[in-house]
Motif scaffolding. Structure first.
Motif, mmCIF file in Angstrom:
data_model
loop_
_atom_site.group_PDB
_atom_site.id
_atom_site.type_symbol
_atom_site.label_atom_id
_atom_site.label_comp_id
_atom_site.label_asym_id
_atom_site.label_seq_id
_atom_site.Cartn_x
_atom_site.Cartn_y
_atom_site.Cartn_z
ATOM 1 N N ARG A 73 0.799 -1.224 0.000
ATOM 2 C CA ARG A 73 0.000 0.000 0.000
ATOM 3 C C ARG A 73 0.836 1.280 0.000
ATOM 4 N NH1 ARG A 73 -4.475 -1.965 -2.002
ATOM 5 N NH2 ARG A 73 -5.341 -3.680 -0.757
ATOM 6 N N GLY A 74 2.130 1.126 0.104
ATOM 7 C CA GLY A 74 3.006 2.289 0.128
ATOM 8 C C GLY A 74 3.541 2.541 1.527
ATOM 9 N N PRO A 75 4.855 2.619 1.691
ATOM 10 C CA PRO A 75 5.430 2.740 3.037
ATOM 11 C C PRO A 75 5.171 4.074 3.709
ATOM 12 C CG PRO A 75 7.157 2.817 1.374
ATOM 13 C CD PRO A 75 5.893 2.451 0.660
ATOM 14 N N ARG A 76 5.057 5.161 2.930
ATOM 15 C CA ARG A 76 4.869 6.449 3.599
ATOM 16 C C ARG A 76 3.516 6.514 4.300
ATOM 17 N NH1 ARG A 76 3.890 12.192 0.685
ATOM 18 N NH2 ARG A 76 1.943 11.064 0.263
ATOM 19 N N GLY A 77 2.443 6.207 3.576
ATOM 20 C CA GLY A 77 1.117 6.249 4.182
ATOM 21 C C GLY A 77 0.989 5.272 5.332
ATOM 22 N N THR A 78 1.560 4.072 5.182
ATOM 23 C CA THR A 78 1.499 3.076 6.251
ATOM 24 C C THR A 78 2.254 3.557 7.480
ATOM 25 O OG1 THR A 78 1.415 1.327 4.572
ATOM 26 C CG2 THR A 78 1.937 0.662 6.818
ATOM 27 N N ALA A 79 3.433 4.149 7.278
ATOM 28 C CA ALA A 79 4.216 4.651 8.399
ATOM 29 C C ALA A 79 3.484 5.775 9.129
ATOM 30 C CB ALA A 79 5.588 5.131 7.923
ATOM 31 N N VAL A 80 2.846 6.659 8.376
ATOM 32 C CA VAL A 80 2.100 7.764 8.999
ATOM 33 C C VAL A 80 0.966 7.224 9.856
ATOM 34 C CG1 VAL A 80 0.561 9.704 8.519
ATOM 35 C CG2 VAL A 80 2.703 9.478 7.251
ATOM 36 N N LEU A 81 0.198 6.281 9.308
ATOM 37 C CA LEU A 81 -0.925 5.711 10.056
ATOM 38 C C LEU A 81 -0.447 4.970 11.304
ATOM 39 C CD1 LEU A 81 -3.204 4.389 7.162
ATOM 40 C CD2 LEU A 81 -3.573 6.395 8.618
ATOM 41 N N LEU A 82 0.659 4.238 11.190
ATOM 42 C CA LEU A 82 1.166 3.489 12.338
ATOM 43 C C LEU A 82 1.771 4.412 13.392
ATOM 44 C CD1 LEU A 82 2.658 0.387 10.515
ATOM 45 C CD2 LEU A 82 0.715 0.420 12.078
ATOM 46 N N ALA A 83 2.351 5.535 12.970
ATOM 47 C CA ALA A 83 2.832 6.514 13.941
ATOM 48 C C ALA A 83 1.660 7.099 14.727
ATOM 49 C CB ALA A 83 3.611 7.625 13.240
ATOM 50 N N LEU A 84 0.567 7.413 14.034
ATOM 51 C CA LEU A 84 -0.630 7.921 14.712
ATOM 52 C C LEU A 84 -1.220 6.850 15.633
ATOM 53 C CD1 LEU A 84 -2.342 9.841 11.762
ATOM 54 C CD2 LEU A 84 -1.138 10.834 13.737
ATOM 55 N N ALA A 85 -1.206 5.592 15.174
ATOM 56 C CA ALA A 85 -1.726 4.500 15.995
ATOM 57 C C ALA A 85 -0.879 4.317 17.261
ATOM 58 C CB ALA A 85 -1.755 3.199 15.192
ATOM 59 N N THR A 86 0.429 4.473 17.135
ATOM 60 C CA THR A 86 1.303 4.368 18.303
ATOM 61 C C THR A 86 0.995 5.480 19.299
ATOM 62 O OG1 THR A 86 3.052 3.456 16.888
ATOM 63 C CG2 THR A 86 3.688 4.178 19.079
ATOM 64 N N GLY A 87 0.835 6.704 18.792
ATOM 65 C CA GLY A 87 0.477 7.809 19.670
ATOM 66 C C GLY A 87 -0.837 7.571 20.383
ATOM 67 N N LEU A 88 -1.827 7.032 19.657
ATOM 68 C CA LEU A 88 -3.121 6.731 20.271
ATOM 69 C C LEU A 88 -2.986 5.652 21.336
ATOM 70 C CD1 LEU A 88 -6.177 7.237 20.226
ATOM 71 C CD2 LEU A 88 -6.368 5.464 18.460
ATOM 72 N N ALA A 89 -2.149 4.636 21.070
ATOM 73 C CA ALA A 89 -1.938 3.569 22.052
ATOM 74 C C ALA A 89 -1.294 4.115 23.321
ATOM 75 C CB ALA A 89 -1.072 2.461 21.446
ATOM 76 N N VAL A 90 -0.313 4.994 23.164
ATOM 77 C CA VAL A 90 0.317 5.605 24.340
ATOM 78 C C VAL A 90 -0.706 6.438 25.113
ATOM 79 C CG1 VAL A 90 2.060 7.245 25.120
ATOM 80 C CG2 VAL A 90 2.617 5.627 23.309
ATOM 81 N N ALA A 91 -1.518 7.197 24.383
ATOM 82 C CA ALA A 91 -2.534 8.017 25.051
ATOM 83 C C ALA A 91 -3.524 7.158 25.821
ATOM 84 C CB ALA A 91 -3.266 8.875 24.020
ATOM 85 N N SER A 92 -3.798 5.936 25.326
ATOM 86 C CA SER A 92 -4.749 5.069 26.020
ATOM 87 C C SER A 92 -4.240 4.641 27.391
ATOM 88 C CB SER A 92 -5.059 3.836 25.161
ATOM 89 O OG SER A 92 -3.944 2.962 25.085
ATOM 90 N N PHE A 93 -2.906 4.647 27.569
ATOM 91 C CA PHE A 93 -2.366 4.318 28.899
ATOM 92 C C PHE A 93 -2.829 5.316 29.958
ATOM 93 C CE2 PHE A 93 1.267 2.124 26.567
ATOM 94 C CZ PHE A 93 0.859 0.843 26.933
ATOM 95 N N LEU A 94 -3.191 6.516 29.528
ATOM 96 C CA LEU A 94 -3.614 7.548 30.473
ATOM 97 C C LEU A 94 -4.909 7.173 31.186
ATOM 98 C CD1 LEU A 94 -2.901 10.714 28.267
ATOM 99 C CD2 LEU A 94 -1.559 9.922 30.221
ATOM 100 N N VAL A 95 -5.717 6.320 30.555
ATOM 101 C CA VAL A 95 -7.002 5.957 31.155
ATOM 102 C C VAL A 95 -7.040 4.500 31.607
ATOM 103 C CG1 VAL A 95 -8.247 7.720 29.867
ATOM 104 C CG2 VAL A 95 -7.977 5.456 28.865
ATOM 105 N N VAL A 96 -5.919 3.793 31.514
ATOM 106 C CA VAL A 96 -5.867 2.396 31.951
ATOM 107 C C VAL A 96 -5.940 2.333 33.471
ATOM 108 C CG1 VAL A 96 -4.306 0.433 32.213
ATOM 109 C CG2 VAL A 96 -4.665 1.442 29.964
ATOM 110 N N ARG A 97 -6.830 1.451 33.985
ATOM 111 C CA ARG A 97 -6.978 1.327 35.440
ATOM 112 C C ARG A 97 -7.003 -0.128 35.903
ATOM 113 N NH1 ARG A 97 -5.619 5.571 34.728
ATOM 114 N NH2 ARG A 97 -6.464 7.584 35.415
ATOM 115 N N GLY A 98 -6.723 -1.059 35.010
ATOM 116 C CA GLY A 98 -6.730 -2.464 35.393
ATOM 117 C C GLY A 98 -5.817 -3.279 34.511
ATOM 118 N N PHE A 99 -5.640 -4.568 34.856
ATOM 119 C CA PHE A 99 -4.683 -5.414 34.159
ATOM 120 C C PHE A 99 -5.111 -5.699 32.722
ATOM 121 C CE2 PHE A 99 -3.199 -9.766 33.064
ATOM 122 C CZ PHE A 99 -1.848 -9.472 32.951
ATOM 123 N N VAL A 100 -6.371 -6.074 32.505
ATOM 124 C CA VAL A 100 -6.816 -6.422 31.152
ATOM 125 C C VAL A 100 -6.729 -5.218 30.212
ATOM 126 C CG1 VAL A 100 -8.768 -7.204 29.761
ATOM 127 C CG2 VAL A 100 -8.246 -8.341 31.927
#
Length: 409
Positions: A73-100
């Motif tokens: 699909r093209g490395p640039r677009g894939t890299a951009v989307l995965l960078a945004l996904a990584t940022g979103l995953a890190v942000a989700s740690f802010l609201v994590v309150r349990g093991f699962v």
């Protein structure tokens, strides 16, 4: 300047800026995450370790299909989307309150990170000529270390404050750094995606010579947890050296890579020079292990001197092995499946980080001097085996290249 931290203007510099941006956030994240999950979220340390092990296991499996997605699909677009996904995953740690929820967020983070690494390598391969790739990767490695050092300093301020707000600020910084990274990657030229035949969908998993090269590189990467776990445990359990030396050796390693990684990689331009660098690094690593072993049973300041010498040898071996393996990972990968192959090669990092702590704890703390010598001997054997394995992989690539059919009118 060829030895500068700053690569030439253009795509190479943009790639370095993207690397610097998210490595600052990652440096702050790495030094604070364990205490955040245990002290702020309230998770048991053993469960944190289990969750991260599961997450990186999932991430390593995701590297190949996400790398293939970058190829198709093209490395640039894939890299951009995965960078945004990584940022979103890190942000989700802010609201994590349990093991699962923690495990789910950690799996998302590890998956996005593994895919991003593969997509970035495919993007680099599409933007930079083959002869410039190892040199650029050396620049990126030096940039990575600089960013991690800055980020670790920021994380240290959060640790000093010790408040929930300070920890949350670090996580927000890391999430934002990946958003900025995505914006920088978007500035790069688009790279044409590869046209991979359906029959080749699992090509990298059937490429046994490349798998052997990846396995040998994984063995060599056991040096990765050495600085963060093996040497600290050795210093505190087996020597009379002061505990502050752990931090000093980390700074020495980071500074050396920043200053000399580009110079080390300068002469590596092909298969022969890459395997020679890996083989030479095996001898240096064996010497480092032998020197580290001598630090036990001596006075405090003699131990400090010996450990510093060992750390210098270790970082020299690290830089040689890194530069050689970068060249091999690209040169032995088909040009139309770089992302897929880089995703597979990158699993070695995850395996080394997962298995390394158990292996190093057993060898160094449990076996002492004999463990150090065995580690050095295994490293040397793997470095020597890399040459024949790489030549077999290169030979297979040449056999698999078939001329295009000639259409007769």
């Amino acid at each position: 300047m060829p030895n500068s931290l700053v690569p030439p203007a253009g795509p190479q510099r943009v790639l370095a800026l993207a690397q610097l941006t998210n490595s600052v956030g990652d440096g702050a994240f790495y030094v604070t995450s364990a205490l955040y999950f245990t002290h702020v979220v309230g998770l048991d340390p053993a469960r944190v370790g289990l969750g991260l092990t599961l997450a990186w296991g999932v991430g390593s499996l995701a590297g190949v299909p996400l790398g293939r997605l970058a190829d198709r699909r093209g490395p640039r677009g894939t890299a951009v989307l995965l960078a945004l996904a990584t940022g979103l995953a890190v942000a989700s740690f802010l609201v994590v309150r349990g093991f699962v929820p923690f495990v789910v967020a950690a799996c998302a983070y590890a998956t996005a990170q593994s895919g991003l690494a593969a997509a970035r390598q495919a993007l680099l391969a599409g933007l930079v000529s083959a002869g410039e790739r190892t040199g650029l990767l050396a620049h990126l490695q030096a940039t990575l270390n600089a960013g991690l050092a800055v980020g670790a300093g920021l994380g240290g301020l959060a640790l000093q404050a010790g408040t929930r707000t300070a920890y949350l600020g670090v996580f927000a910084l890391d999430a934002a750094s990946f958003v900025v990274c995505a914006g920088l990657l978007l500035r790069l030229p688009a790279v044409a995606h590869a046209r991979v035949e359906r029959a080749e969908r699992l090509g990298v998993l059937r490429d046994r010579p490349y798998a052997v090269v990846t396995l040998l590189n994984t063995v060599l990467l056991l040096r990765m947890p050495l600085l963060s776990l093996g040497i600290p445990l050795w210093i505190t359990e087996r020597t009379d050296a002061p505990a502050w030396l752990v931090a000093a050796l980390f700074v020495l390693n980071t500074g050396a890579v920043m200053a000399f990684q580009v110079r080390t990689a300068r002469g590596i331009t092909g298969l022969a020079t890459a395997t020679r660098a890996v083989r030479w690094s095996g001898w240096v690593m064996l010497a480092a292990c032998a020197v580290f072993a001598l630090s036990a049973g001596v006075s405090s300041w003699v131990a400090v001197t010996v450990l510093v010498i060992g750390a210098v040898l270790q970082v020299v071996a690290e830089m040689g092995q890194s530069a050689g393996s970068w060249q091999l990972s690209f040169e032995l990968a088909p040009a139309d499946r770089v992302g897929e192959y880089q995703g597979f090669f990158g699993t070695g990092v995850t395996v080394a980080r997962t298995a390394g702590p158990l292996v190093l704890t057993t060898l160094l703390v449990g076996w002492g001097t004999a463990g150090w010598l065995l580690l050095g001997a295994v490293t040397l054997a793997a470095s020597y085996a890399m040459g024949p394995a790489a030549r077999v992989a290169a030979g297979r690539m040449q056999r698999d290249v078939r001329p295009l059919p000639v259409r007769v009118r």
